[in-house]
Design a protein around this motif. Structure first.
Motif, PDB file in Angstrom:
ATOM      1  N   THR A  21       0.845  -1.190   0.000  1.00 16.30           N
ATOM      2  CA  THR A  21       0.000   0.000   0.000  1.00 16.30           C
ATOM      3  C   THR A  21       0.879   1.238   0.000  1.00 16.30           C
ATOM      4  N   TYR A  22       0.250   2.365  -0.292  1.00 15.42           N
ATOM      5  CA  TYR A  22       0.920   3.657  -0.178  1.00 15.42           C
ATOM      6  C   TYR A  22       0.231   4.450   0.913  1.00 15.42           C
ATOM      7  N   ILE A  23       1.006   4.941   1.866  1.00  9.11           N
ATOM      8  CA  ILE A  23       0.484   5.820   2.908  1.00  9.11           C
ATOM      9  C   ILE A  23       1.403   7.039   2.982  1.00  9.11           C
ATOM     10  N   PRO A  24       0.861   8.250   2.901  1.00  8.88           N
ATOM     11  CA  PRO A  24       1.715   9.441   2.957  1.00  8.88           C
ATOM     12  C   PRO A  24       2.524   9.493   4.245  1.00  8.88           C
ATOM     13  N   TYR A  25       3.663  10.139   4.199  1.00  9.37           N
ATOM     14  CA  TYR A  25       4.484  10.304   5.398  1.00  9.37           C
ATOM     15  C   TYR A  25       3.758  11.183   6.420  1.00  9.37           C
ATOM     16  N   PRO A  26       3.966  10.918   7.706  1.00 11.67           N
ATOM     17  CA  PRO A  26       3.311  11.726   8.745  1.00 11.67           C
ATOM     18  C   PRO A  26       4.073  12.999   9.060  1.00 11.67           C
ATOM     19  N   VAL A  27       3.331  14.083   9.240  1.00 11.85           N
ATOM     20  CA  VAL A  27       3.933  15.372   9.590  1.00 11.85           C
ATOM     21  C   VAL A  27       3.123  15.992  10.729  1.00 11.85           C
ATOM     22  N   ARG A  28       3.829  16.446  11.728  1.00  6.13           N
ATOM     23  CA  ARG A  28       3.183  17.167  12.827  1.00  6.13           C
ATOM     24  C   ARG A  28       3.281  18.658  12.546  1.00  6.13           C
ATOM     25  N   MET A  29       2.134  19.313  12.446  1.00  5.59           N
ATOM     26  CA  MET A  29       2.136  20.739  12.127  1.00  5.59           C
ATOM     27  C   MET A  29       2.874  21.527  13.205  1.00  5.59           C
ATOM     28  N   PRO A  30       3.711  22.471  12.806  1.00  8.72           N
ATOM     29  CA  PRO A  30       4.431  23.294  13.788  1.00  8.72           C
ATOM     30  C   PRO A  30       3.480  24.213  14.533  1.00  8.72           C
ATOM     31  N   GLU A  31       3.953  24.726  15.656  1.00  3.92           N
ATOM     32  CA  GLU A  31       3.120  25.629  16.449  1.00  3.92           C
ATOM     33  C   GLU A  31       2.838  26.922  15.695  1.00  3.92           C
ATOM     34  N   SER A  32       3.791  27.343  14.880  1.00  2.19           N
ATOM     35  CA  SER A  32       3.587  28.582  14.120  1.00  2.19           C
ATOM     36  C   SER A  32       3.979  28.373  12.661  1.00  2.19           C
ATOM     37  N   PHE A  33       3.207  28.974  11.773  1.00  6.41           N
ATOM     38  CA  PHE A  33       3.512  28.945  10.353  1.00  6.41           C
ATOM     39  C   PHE A  33       2.893  30.200   9.735  1.00  6.41           C
ATOM     40  N   SER A  34       3.358  30.547   8.555  1.00  9.96           N
ATOM     41  CA  SER A  34       2.919  31.816   7.985  1.00  9.96           C
ATOM     42  C   SER A  34       2.806  31.728   6.473  1.00  9.96           C
ATOM     43  N   THR A  35       1.840  32.476   5.948  1.00  7.57           N
ATOM     44  CA  THR A  35       1.710  32.606   4.493  1.00  7.57           C
ATOM     45  C   THR A  35       2.285  33.934   4.016  1.00  7.57           C
ATOM     46  N   GLU A  36       2.841  34.691   4.949  1.00  5.86           N
ATOM     47  CA  GLU A  36       3.449  35.971   4.593  1.00  5.86           C
ATOM     48  C   GLU A  36       4.868  35.757   4.075  1.00  5.86           C
ATOM     49  N   ARG A  37       5.339  36.659   3.247  1.00 10.55           N
ATOM     50  CA  ARG A  37       6.710  36.589   2.774  1.00 10.55           C
ATOM     51  C   ARG A  37       7.679  36.769   3.929  1.00 10.55           C
ATOM     52  N   ALA A  38       8.804  36.029   3.869  1.00  7.81           N
ATOM     53  CA  ALA A  38       9.802  36.128   4.930  1.00  7.81           C
ATOM     54  C   ALA A  38      10.434  37.510   4.979  1.00  7.81           C
ATOM     55  N   SER A  39      10.575  38.116   3.795  1.00  6.88           N
ATOM     56  CA  SER A  39      11.136  39.469   3.690  1.00  6.88           C
ATOM     57  C   SER A  39      10.366  40.217   2.618  1.00  6.88           C
ATOM     58  N   LYS A  40      10.010  41.440   2.891  1.00  8.37           N
ATOM     59  CA  LYS A  40       9.248  42.217   1.914  1.00  8.37           C
ATOM     60  C   LYS A  40      10.102  42.637   0.723  1.00  8.37           C
ATOM     61  N   SER A  41      11.404  42.731   0.921  1.00 11.81           N
ATOM     62  CA  SER A  41      12.268  43.255  -0.132  1.00 11.81           C
ATOM     63  C   SER A  41      12.935  42.168  -0.973  1.00 11.81           C
ATOM     64  N   LYS A  42      13.078  40.933  -0.399  1.00  6.25           N
ATOM     65  CA  LYS A  42      13.774  39.875  -1.117  1.00  6.25           C
ATOM     66  C   LYS A  42      13.051  38.535  -0.959  1.00  6.25           C
ATOM     67  N   VAL A  43      13.193  37.686  -1.995  1.00  5.41           N
ATOM     68  CA  VAL A  43      12.728  36.301  -1.909  1.00  5.41           C
ATOM     69  C   VAL A  43      13.841  35.496  -1.232  1.00  5.41           C
ATOM     70  N   VAL A  44      13.508  34.855  -0.122  1.00  2.04           N
ATOM     71  CA  VAL A  44      14.511  34.141   0.669  1.00  2.04           C
ATOM     72  C   VAL A  44      14.544  32.673   0.247  1.00  2.04           C
ATOM     73  N   LEU A  45      15.678  32.254  -0.335  1.00  2.00           N
ATOM     74  CA  LEU A  45      15.876  30.882  -0.786  1.00  2.00           C
ATOM     75  C   LEU A  45      16.703  30.116   0.241  1.00  2.00           C
ATOM     76  N   PHE A  46      16.392  28.821   0.398  1.00  2.00           N
ATOM     77  CA  PHE A  46      17.115  27.977   1.352  1.00  2.00           C
ATOM     78  C   PHE A  46      17.454  26.645   0.703  1.00  2.00           C
ATOM     79  N   ILE A  47      18.690  26.180   0.902  1.00  2.00           N
ATOM     80  CA  ILE A  47      19.073  24.873   0.402  1.00  2.00           C
ATOM     81  C   ILE A  47      19.963  24.178   1.419  1.00  2.00           C
ATOM     82  N   GLY A  48      19.673  22.915   1.672  1.00  2.00           N
ATOM     83  CA  GLY A  48      20.504  22.091   2.543  1.00  2.00           C
ATOM     84  C   GLY A  48      21.428  21.237   1.701  1.00  2.00           C
TER      85      GLY A  48
END
Length: 363
Positions: free
Chosen positions: A187-214
């Motif tokens: 079977t296929y079952i999606p991976y489990p994720v626990r929602m964080p206490e805080s999250f946002s739909t706002e941009r991280a910075s108003k002046s720049k798009v913030v990119l992240f890579i590990g």
């Protein structure tokens, strides 16, 4: 139910345990914390390097045998569920089989069915082992082919898959590899994720798009991080006034998570069809994922509306172009962030996922 989860990949088992406990089940997680990532566990079975480390781990596992019996369900994260040679794991598997009611195998990562299917059958347009009809020849792909094909690991994987009560796959890619061989019990079952206490739909910075890579330097070419990193750096160079780039290299999970905070976009695995745990965690925080969002990913979960992932072809040009469009049209960011959070709540909530596991285990 009384449930034993053995091994860890990217916090899958620990997050699943949290969901199962919320439903009233008794759960024990025994793992090494997924090596340097150091995820939580109830009982630690980390192996120290060298031959002495193997002996000490064997002694510890033998001492733990009484704690690995009497369960309604035992789930293995992988055929290599302890840091031991495959030859030694046959005995432990048979012990678990004899002293517990049901055993399930996780199709969550590197194993014979994944390596062999992608190398020879090639059901995916691209993967860790193929680009179309061409077999990959980079060093890590070849290493895993030598490690799993025609070895005791192959024998162990085939033995457990045939003998266990069921197989749970966590990505569309893994389902494609296991389902043809075991259609009645995969079977296929999606991976489990626990929602964080805080999250946002706002941009991280108003002046720049913030990119992240590990970046994990040991797996950079294999996972396509080298291509994504080059595209991210070039975007930063071209749009220095519009882009901020944060790079994390081989960090423990807790530090990685802190560094991820405050980003708009995260670059995930280039050769994936489906977002895995790292991407899903980011999405739960309202971070837009660049990576695996192929149509098959949405089809297998019957999602017809939400399209939060910036899906890319496995090329530098595709990654650069798709993210450039987001940089040039930042008004899209808020909606993609909103959809990312909605997607996780709908398909990956850790309690909903735990209920799917219980249902499958019972069936």
């Amino acid at each position: 139910m009384k449930i034993l989860l053995l091994g860890e990949y990217s916090n899958v088992h620990w997050t699943l345990a949290l969901g199962l406990r919320s439903l009233g089940h008794e759960v024990c997680v025994i793992s090494n914390g997924d090596f340097w990532k150091d995820y939580p566990r109830d009982i630690d079975v980390t192996r120290i390097p060298g031959k002495i480390g193997g002996i000490r781990l064997m002694l510890k596992l033998w001492s733990l045998l009484p704690k690995m019996r009497g369960y309604d369900v035992v789930q293995l994260i992988n055929p290599i569920f302890f840091e031991l040679k495959a030859e030694r794991l046959f005995w432990f598997y048979r012990y678990l089989r004899k002293h517990n009611k049901k055993i399930f195998l996780g199709g969550f990562g590197m194993d014979w069915y994944w390596v062999n299917t992608c190398t020879y059958d090639k059901p995916l347009r691209y993967s860790d082992f193929n680009f179309g009809n061409v077999t990959r020849t980079d060093a890590e792909a070849k290493y895993y082919q030598q490690d799993w094909l025609g070895t005791s690991k192959e024998q162990l994987n085939k033995y457990i898959a045939a003998d266990c009560d069921g197989i749970i796959t966590g990505l569309y890619e893994y389902w494609v590899c296991y389902h043809p061989a075991f259609p009645e019990k995969t079977t296929y079952i999606p991976y489990p994720v626990r929602m964080p206490e805080s999250f946002s739909t706002e941009r991280a910075s108003k002046s720049k798009v913030v990119l992240f890579i590990g970046v994990n330097r040991e797996r950079s070419v294999y996972k396509g991080t080298d291509i994504m990193l080059r595209a991210a750096q070039d975007l930063h160079s071209k749009y220095a006034h519009k882009v901020k780039l944060n790079i994390a290299e081989s960090l423990p999970f807790s530090e990685y998570q802190r560094m991820m905070e405050g980003s708009d976009v995260i670059f995930d695995q280039l050769y994936a069809y489906t977002p895995a745990m790292n991407a899903l965690l980011a999405m739960s925080k309202g971070i837009i994922v660049v990576g695996g969002g192929e149509p098959e990913n949405y089809d297998i979960i019957h999602e017809t509306t939400l399209r939060p992932i910036i899906n890319v072809d496995p090329t530098y040009e595709s990654v650069f172009h798709e993210v450039e469009q987001l940089v040039l049209h930042p008004e899209r960011i808020a909606e993609l962030k909103r959809q990312s959070i909605a997607y996780i709540k709908k398909h990956h909530d850790f309690i909903k996922v735990a209920m799917q596991y219980v249902d499958f285990w019972n069936r």
